[in-house]
Design a protein around this motif. Structure first.
Motif, PDB file in Angstrom:
ATOM      1  N   ASP A 261      21.854  -9.003  -8.676  1.00  0.00           N
ATOM      2  CA  ASP A 261      22.456  -8.536  -9.931  1.00  0.00           C
ATOM      3  C   ASP A 261      22.111  -9.473 -11.094  1.00  0.00           C
ATOM      4  OD1 ASP A 261      23.757  -6.093  -9.738  1.00  0.00           O
ATOM      5  OD2 ASP A 261      25.558  -6.950  -8.825  1.00  0.00           O
ATOM      6  N   ALA A 262      22.086 -10.774 -10.792  1.00  0.00           N
ATOM      7  CA  ALA A 262      21.858 -11.754 -11.864  1.00  0.00           C
ATOM      8  C   ALA A 262      20.402 -11.800 -12.323  1.00  0.00           C
ATOM      9  CB  ALA A 262      22.302 -13.150 -11.394  1.00  0.00           C
ATOM     10  N   ILE A 263      19.446 -11.516 -11.421  1.00  0.00           N
ATOM     11  CA  ILE A 263      18.042 -11.777 -11.783  1.00  0.00           C
ATOM     12  C   ILE A 263      17.221 -10.533 -12.116  1.00  0.00           C
ATOM     13  CG2 ILE A 263      17.943 -13.976 -10.534  1.00  0.00           C
ATOM     14  CD1 ILE A 263      16.384 -12.542  -8.287  1.00  0.00           C
ATOM     15  N   VAL A 264      17.729  -9.326 -11.867  1.00  0.00           N
ATOM     16  CA  VAL A 264      16.913  -8.136 -12.156  1.00  0.00           C
ATOM     17  C   VAL A 264      16.882  -7.848 -13.653  1.00  0.00           C
ATOM     18  CG1 VAL A 264      17.293  -7.004  -9.931  1.00  0.00           C
ATOM     19  CG2 VAL A 264      18.862  -6.532 -11.840  1.00  0.00           C
ATOM     20  N   GLY A 265      15.867  -7.087 -14.061  1.00  0.00           N
ATOM     21  CA  GLY A 265      15.863  -6.567 -15.427  1.00  0.00           C
ATOM     22  C   GLY A 265      14.643  -6.909 -16.240  1.00  0.00           C
ATOM     23  N   TYR A 266      14.580  -6.270 -17.384  1.00  0.00           N
ATOM     24  CA  TYR A 266      13.438  -6.370 -18.284  1.00  0.00           C
ATOM     25  C   TYR A 266      13.208  -7.816 -18.752  1.00  0.00           C
ATOM     26  CZ  TYR A 266      10.560  -5.784 -22.429  1.00  0.00           C
ATOM     27  OH  TYR A 266       9.566  -5.898 -23.356  1.00  0.00           O
ATOM     28  N   LYS A 283      23.374   1.435 -12.742  1.00  0.00           N
ATOM     29  CA  LYS A 283      24.161   1.100 -13.936  1.00  0.00           C
ATOM     30  C   LYS A 283      25.318   0.148 -13.626  1.00  0.00           C
ATOM     31  CE  LYS A 283      22.262   3.667 -17.269  1.00  0.00           C
ATOM     32  NZ  LYS A 283      20.955   3.461 -16.587  1.00  0.00           N
ATOM     33  N   SER A 284      25.976   0.395 -12.492  1.00  0.00           N
ATOM     34  CA  SER A 284      27.149  -0.441 -12.184  1.00  0.00           C
ATOM     35  C   SER A 284      26.801  -1.606 -11.258  1.00  0.00           C
ATOM     36  CB  SER A 284      28.245   0.429 -11.562  1.00  0.00           C
ATOM     37  OG  SER A 284      27.686   1.210 -10.531  1.00  0.00           O
ATOM     38  N   GLY A 285      25.513  -1.880 -11.071  1.00  0.00           N
ATOM     39  CA  GLY A 285      25.099  -3.051 -10.311  1.00  0.00           C
ATOM     40  C   GLY A 285      25.023  -2.827  -8.812  1.00  0.00           C
ATOM     41  N   SER A 458      14.685   1.577  -3.739  1.00  0.00           N
ATOM     42  CA  SER A 458      15.710   1.957  -2.751  1.00  0.00           C
ATOM     43  C   SER A 458      16.688   0.822  -2.436  1.00  0.00           C
ATOM     44  CB  SER A 458      15.048   2.451  -1.461  1.00  0.00           C
ATOM     45  OG  SER A 458      14.289   1.425  -0.868  1.00  0.00           O
ATOM     46  N   GLU A 459      16.721  -0.217  -3.248  1.00  0.00           N
ATOM     47  CA  GLU A 459      17.629  -1.347  -2.994  1.00  0.00           C
ATOM     48  C   GLU A 459      19.077  -0.922  -2.770  1.00  0.00           C
ATOM     49  OE1 GLU A 459      15.178  -1.521  -5.165  1.00  0.00           O
ATOM     50  OE2 GLU A 459      14.086  -3.385  -4.799  1.00  0.00           O
ATOM     51  N   PRO A 460      19.650  -0.006  -3.566  1.00  0.00           N
ATOM     52  CA  PRO A 460      21.049   0.371  -3.320  1.00  0.00           C
ATOM     53  C   PRO A 460      21.261   0.892  -1.890  1.00  0.00           C
ATOM     54  CG  PRO A 460      20.384   1.125  -5.490  1.00  0.00           C
ATOM     55  CD  PRO A 460      19.136   0.606  -4.819  1.00  0.00           C
ATOM     56  N   THR A 461      20.362   1.769  -1.433  1.00  0.00           N
ATOM     57  CA  THR A 461      20.454   2.299  -0.070  1.00  0.00           C
ATOM     58  C   THR A 461      20.270   1.185   0.952  1.00  0.00           C
ATOM     59  OG1 THR A 461      19.567   4.401  -0.811  1.00  0.00           O
ATOM     60  CG2 THR A 461      19.451   3.959   1.550  1.00  0.00           C
ATOM     61  N   LEU A 462      19.259   0.342   0.725  1.00  0.00           N
ATOM     62  CA  LEU A 462      18.989  -0.730   1.683  1.00  0.00           C
ATOM     63  C   LEU A 462      20.168  -1.701   1.773  1.00  0.00           C
ATOM     64  CD1 LEU A 462      15.228  -1.588   0.957  1.00  0.00           C
ATOM     65  CD2 LEU A 462      16.186  -0.074   2.690  1.00  0.00           C
ATOM     66  N   ILE A 463      20.808  -1.967   0.647  1.00  0.00           N
ATOM     67  CA  ILE A 463      21.975  -2.857   0.652  1.00  0.00           C
ATOM     68  C   ILE A 463      23.114  -2.207   1.439  1.00  0.00           C
ATOM     69  CG2 ILE A 463      23.811  -3.786  -0.848  1.00  0.00           C
ATOM     70  CD1 ILE A 463      21.545  -4.558  -2.837  1.00  0.00           C
TER      71      ILE A 463
END
Ligand SMILES: *[C@@H]1O[C@H](CO)[C@@H](O)[C@H](O)[C@H]1NC(C)=O
Ligand SMILES: *[C@@H]1O[C@H](CO)[C@@H](O)[C@H](O)[C@H]1NC(C)=O
Length: 482
Positions: A261-266, A283-285, A458-463
């Motif tokens: 959550d802390a390191i992803v993004g543009y 959107k909600s992390g 697919s990170e949300p699913t994998l998590i």
């Protein structure tokens, strides 16, 4: 790159153990999760300063054996004191997430501070980076404490493909804390060992082909290899723009989700890739995906080509691993048996076959760009570092594979399931994400992981899957004291 081979036998240095597992209060730092640490901060049982001092003590004690840390940040205690002050003053970002939490950064990730960024090599010692890496900037914004730099396979295995995993000229040979003779794997070796042996709360690693998944498996931790571009590669000593990615290495899936959550993004310095991948960020992390019942209804593709998967003739471990499939089923997952991926073997060979590493051509271009950006540097081009041959033919082949990769899986699967790091070749080539979770220990005490891989984003699913497995098994145990 990772590379698996038998490490030489190391002499273990016996250290007198002091009872510093117990803090001044009843809070035990060893194995503490981010949630537990934040709760202890809140209850005034712990300060970030105490936490950082504890880990510096641990590094002093354990690093002569493990060689997992290459530099300790001279400003770490100062940063912790600042975090404690911010929490006291109720600054908005304090009291949550990574605020006040010590993080160790792999030595190929630039920090614009008193520390060096060298990929383990003397060639880059005293080079001065232009700015913090994109992910480091995001960590600082979150209030994390940069504890130091983690050792790694030098040049992420590009100095010499024959060098053992976890070796670099500056820190020397890193040692697996579970079984000293076991390959600690690389190239994010120190990031994995430091977390496993409680020398830091969480760490960052990088992966081009297996370099997060493999050491996570070998050192019994959780590693997330994100979709390429989800995390910025700006300021990371590069190998391949197509495959490089930065990810969390932690003791639990929850801690890894906090770091992600802390390191992803543009990031404007890795604009094309991070803009493209930012659509994958929920959107909600990611924390929202740590939910009970996460395995329910998930379609998991099982590849049963075990000889390839590193169990060899160890049927006892193989049988133990098979039981995990029952666990997954009992928790609601649907298993797609005998999944086949076209060109799987070719890809493995291309990715991990010593001299013919196709990525070499990309490495040359990318590294020269990195070296040019340095403010000061003893070396300016790869020609200064090593003599070099291009491998453009192999590079073209690699670019074709992602098309048939996961073709079947795309329609039928939520995640691909493999033991150890065996799925990392296909994940690397496609820029696909994967999560390694501790899955047990063989009769020698060698740790092994289970890897869940998926398509881009697919990170949300994998998590959800990884968390479901972790909560159902809880197999990680800290390594024995040296
Ligand atoms: C960075 O490298 C220089 C040169 O070897 C060394 O003097 C310095 O101590 C290093 N920095 C840290 C924080 O270890
Ligand atoms: C497994 O056993 C077979 C037959 O006993 C042998 O030929 C093979 O080399 C063994 N493989 C490994 C990896 O030990």
């Amino acid at each position: 790159m990772h590379k698996k081979m038998l490490a030489p036998v190391f002499l273990m240095i016996l250290l007198l153990q002091t009872m510093n597992a117990v803090e001044s209060s009843d809070f035990v730092i060893q194995e503490a999760t981010i949630d537990e640490i934040q709760a202890a901060f809140k209850q005034n049982k712990l300060t970030s300063k105490t936490l950082v001092q504890f880990y510096i003590q641990q590094i002093r004690k354990l690093n002569p054996v493990y060689k997992a840390v290459i530099e300790v940040n001279p400003d770490a205690v100062h940063q912790a004191v600042k975090a404690d002050q911010e929490r006291k003053n109720k600054v908005p970002k304090s009291g949550v997430g990574l605020h006040g939490i010590p993080v160790l950064i792999k030595d190929n990730i630039a920090t614009k501070d008193k520390m060096n960024t060298t990929a383990g090599s003397y060639a880059l010692l005293k080079s001065v980076v232009a700015r913090d890496a994109g992910v480091v900037e995001k960590l600082r914004d979150s209030g994390a404490v940069i504890l130091g730099k983690a050792s790694m396979s030098e040049w992420a295995h590009y100095r010499s493909t024959n060098a053992p995993s976890g070796w670099n000229a500056r820190a020397k040979q890193a040692v697996n804390p579970y079984v000293a003779t076991l390959d600690p794997c690389g190239s994010s070796t120190g990031s994995a060992i430091s977390v496993a042996a409680n020398m830091v709360s969480v760490s960052l690693g990088t992966e081009t082909a297996g370099s997060i998944i493999c050491p996570s498996s070998a050192n019994s931790i959780v590693g997330i290899k994100p979709t390429v571009g989800l995390t910025s590669r700006a300021g990371v000593i590069p190998i391949s723009q197509r495959q490089d990615t930065v990810g969390p290495m932690c003791r639990t899936v929850t801690d890894a989700a906090y770091v992600l959550d802390a390191i992803v993004g543009y990031d404007k310095n890795d604009a094309v890739a991070t803009r493209k991948a930012s659509k994958y960020i929920p959107k909600s992390g990611y924390l929202k995906h740590l939910k009970p019942g996460g395995l329910k209804g998930k379609r998991l593709g099982i590849m049963r080509d075990y000889p390839l998967f590193g169990f060899g003739n160890d049927t006892e471990t193989l049988n133990k691993f098979e039981k995990h499939f029952d666990t997954l089923k009992q928790n609601g997952a649907i298993l797609i048996e005998n999944l086949e991926i076209k060109n799987f073997i070719h890809i493995l060979i291309l990715m991990f076959n010593g001299k013919d590493i196709a990525l070499a051509a990309e490495f040359k271009v990318a590294l020269n760009d990195y070296l040019k950006e340095l403010v000061t540097s003893p070396v300016r081009s790869l020609a200064d570092v090593i003599a070099f041959n291009n491998k453009y033919a192999d590079l073209e082949k690699i670019k074709e594979y992602p098309q048939d990769l996961f073709l079947a899986a795309e329609k039928t699967n939520d995640a691909l399931v493999t033991p150890y790091e065996q799925g990392s070749g296909v994940l690397a080539i496609g820029g696909y994400p994967g999560i390694s979770v501790p899955a047990g220990y063989d009769k020698n005490g060698d740790p092994y992981g289970i890897c869940f891989g998926g398509l881009k984003g697919s990170e949300p699913t994998l998590i959800e899957v990884a968390y479901g497995f972790e909560q159902a098994t809880k197999l990680r145990k800290p390594p024995p004291m040296p």
